[in-house]
Scaffold this motif. Structure first.
Motif, short mmCIF file in Angstrom:
data_model
loop_
_atom_site.label_atom_id
_atom_site.label_comp_id
_atom_site.label_asym_id
_atom_site.label_seq_id
_atom_site.Cartn_x
_atom_site.Cartn_y
_atom_site.Cartn_z
N LEU A 1 0.84 -1.20 0.00
CA LEU A 1 0.00 0.00 0.00
C LEU A 1 0.87 1.25 0.00
O LEU A 1 1.84 1.34 0.76
N SER A 2 0.53 2.19 -0.87
CA SER A 2 1.33 3.41 -0.95
C SER A 2 0.48 4.53 -1.56
O SER A 2 -0.34 4.27 -2.44
N PRO A 3 0.66 5.78 -1.10
CA PRO A 3 -0.06 6.90 -1.70
C PRO A 3 0.53 7.35 -3.03
O PRO A 3 0.00 8.26 -3.67
N SER A 4 1.62 6.72 -3.45
CA SER A 4 2.24 7.03 -4.74
C SER A 4 2.54 5.74 -5.48
O SER A 4 2.42 4.65 -4.93
N SER A 5 2.95 5.86 -6.73
CA SER A 5 3.24 4.68 -7.54
C SER A 5 4.41 3.91 -6.94
O SER A 5 5.46 4.48 -6.65
N MET B 1 7.25 -9.80 -16.88
CA MET B 1 7.87 -8.49 -16.78
C MET B 1 6.87 -7.51 -16.18
O MET B 1 5.80 -7.27 -16.74
N ASP B 2 7.23 -6.97 -15.03
CA ASP B 2 6.42 -5.96 -14.35
C ASP B 2 6.84 -4.58 -14.86
O ASP B 2 8.02 -4.36 -15.17
N THR B 3 5.89 -3.66 -14.92
CA THR B 3 6.17 -2.35 -15.50
C THR B 3 5.56 -1.24 -14.65
O THR B 3 4.62 -1.48 -13.89
N PRO B 4 6.09 -0.02 -14.77
CA PRO B 4 5.45 1.11 -14.08
C PRO B 4 4.04 1.33 -14.63
O PRO B 4 3.79 1.16 -15.83
N GLY B 5 3.13 1.71 -13.76
CA GLY B 5 1.78 2.00 -14.20
C GLY B 5 1.67 3.37 -14.86
O GLY B 5 2.56 4.21 -14.73
N TYR B 6 0.58 3.55 -15.58
CA TYR B 6 0.31 4.87 -16.16
C TYR B 6 -1.17 5.17 -16.03
O TYR B 6 -1.98 4.29 -16.34
N PRO B 7 -1.57 6.35 -15.56
CA PRO B 7 -0.74 7.47 -15.12
C PRO B 7 0.13 7.11 -13.91
O PRO B 7 -0.28 6.31 -13.07
N HIS B 8 1.29 7.75 -13.86
CA HIS B 8 2.28 7.46 -12.82
C HIS B 8 2.51 8.72 -11.99
O HIS B 8 2.43 9.83 -12.50
N SER B 9 2.81 8.53 -10.69
CA SER B 9 2.95 9.69 -9.81
C SER B 9 4.24 10.47 -10.03
O SER B 9 4.35 11.63 -9.62
N SER B 10 5.23 9.85 -10.68
CA SER B 10 6.50 10.56 -10.89
C SER B 10 7.08 10.43 -12.29
O SER B 10 8.09 11.06 -12.59
N LEU B 11 6.48 9.61 -13.15
CA LEU B 11 6.98 9.42 -14.50
C LEU B 11 5.95 9.90 -15.52
O LEU B 11 4.75 9.71 -15.34
N LYS C 1 4.18 9.90 -19.38
CA LYS C 1 3.79 8.83 -20.30
C LYS C 1 4.96 8.41 -21.17
O LYS C 1 5.19 7.22 -21.41
N GLU C 2 5.71 9.40 -21.66
CA GLU C 2 6.85 9.10 -22.53
C GLU C 2 7.93 8.32 -21.79
O GLU C 2 8.53 7.39 -22.35
N GLU C 3 8.15 8.65 -20.53
CA GLU C 3 9.15 7.93 -19.74
C GLU C 3 8.72 6.49 -19.49
O GLU C 3 9.54 5.57 -19.55
N VAL C 4 7.43 6.29 -19.22
CA VAL C 4 6.92 4.93 -19.04
C VAL C 4 7.07 4.14 -20.34
O VAL C 4 7.55 2.99 -20.34
N GLN C 5 6.69 4.73 -21.45
CA GLN C 5 6.80 4.05 -22.74
C GLN C 5 8.23 3.67 -23.05
O GLN C 5 8.51 2.54 -23.47
N GLN C 6 9.14 4.60 -22.88
CA GLN C 6 10.54 4.33 -23.18
C GLN C 6 11.10 3.21 -22.31
O GLN C 6 11.82 2.34 -22.79
N ALA C 7 10.74 3.24 -21.03
CA ALA C 7 11.24 2.21 -20.11
C ALA C 7 10.71 0.83 -20.49
O ALA C 7 11.45 -0.15 -20.52
N VAL C 8 9.41 0.74 -20.81
CA VAL C 8 8.81 -0.55 -21.15
C VAL C 8 9.35 -1.06 -22.48
O VAL C 8 9.69 -2.25 -22.62
N ARG C 9 9.45 -0.19 -23.46
CA ARG C 9 9.94 -0.63 -24.77
C ARG C 9 11.38 -1.12 -24.69
O ARG C 9 11.73 -2.15 -25.27
N ALA C 10 12.22 -0.41 -23.95
CA ALA C 10 13.61 -0.84 -23.79
C ALA C 10 13.70 -2.18 -23.08
O ALA C 10 14.50 -3.05 -23.44
N ALA C 11 12.85 -2.38 -22.05
CA ALA C 11 12.87 -3.64 -21.31
C ALA C 11 12.34 -4.80 -22.16
O ALA C 11 12.84 -5.92 -22.05
N LEU C 12 11.36 -4.53 -23.00
CA LEU C 12 10.85 -5.57 -23.90
C LEU C 12 11.95 -6.05 -24.84
O LEU C 12 12.11 -7.26 -25.06
#
Length: 217
Positions: free
Chosen positions: A38-42, A73-83, A85-96
């Motif tokens: 449980l967390s108030p942020s991502s 493969m677990d990924t950051p959620g979107y919308p994200h509290s600190s990232l 959309k572009e940062e999430v996309q780039q991170a997921v695509r690179a990890a894939l």
């Protein structure tokens, strides 16, 4: 397939922040690879890969018994509290590319909370992210994973009854991906049974897609 007696399936978890992706990944792996609390942020801020132990004699293909290994493969959620959309996309695509670039992706699991309605705006943003990550054939490689299935049971509903009262937004999404969905309940006393049921359904989705993989570049 890593050898003649073993099948490896590569799975991707995507969805909103606090949808239960990491907990669902742990359930599929039968482990606690991913941080989930449980967390108030991502909670998840980067992509990570979890690998299950070898599950002997789990499935059959062409009459031949196979053991199973599961890569999630677990990924950051979107919308994200600190990232963004572009940062999430780039991170997921690179990890894939890093983790599944050679073997390919069998299935993306779009994680939704069963105890929250799926609204049109949320659906649009989520599907847009999946489309941009997986490309034009995303519907062939996507299934919905409903978390918080215990809440559905507490309401006195089974899966079919739940979907009978679901929003048109959710029903249209399910129709577009050929009704591929599973419910996951992470209650400790049902974890192993839930895991086997979920994995068997996932393997059936992969079989229905002729064991094809999506190559992400």
């Amino acid at each position: 397939m890593s050898d003649a007696d073993e099948m490896t399936i590569n799975l991707l978890l995507v969805g909103r922040t606090q949808s239960g992706k990491s907990a669902a990944g742990n359930s599929l792996l039968g482990s606690f690879d991913f941080d989930s609390h449980l967390s108030p942020s991502s909670v998840t801020t980067c992509c990570s890969l979890g690998c299950s132990c070898r599950i002997s004699g789990f499935t059959r293909r062409n009459g031949h018994e196979l053991s199973l290994r599961v890569h999630v493969m677990d990924t950051p959620g979107y919308p994200h509290s600190s990232l963004s959309k572009e940062e999430v996309q780039q991170a997921v695509r690179a990890a894939l590319v890093q983790h599944f670039g050679e073997e390919g992706l069998h299935l993306a699991l779009l994680v939704l909370r069963a105890d929250l309605p799926l609204c049109e705006e949320e659906n649009h943003h989520t599907i847009q992210l999946v489309q941009e990550l997986l490309g034009p054939t995303w519907k062939n490689f996507t299934a919905i994973l409903f978390t918080h299935a215990d809440k559905v049971e507490e309401a006195g509903l089974n899966g079919d009854q739940y979907l009978n009262i679901a929003s048109d937004t959710l029903l249209n999404l399910l129709s577009s991906i050929q009704q591929r969905y599973i419910f996951v309940d992470n209650q400790a006393n049902t974890l192993q049974q839930e895991r086997k049921t979920s994995l068997r359904k996932i393997i059936e989705f992969i079989r229905q897609n002729s064991y094809q993989v999506l190559l992400v570049k």
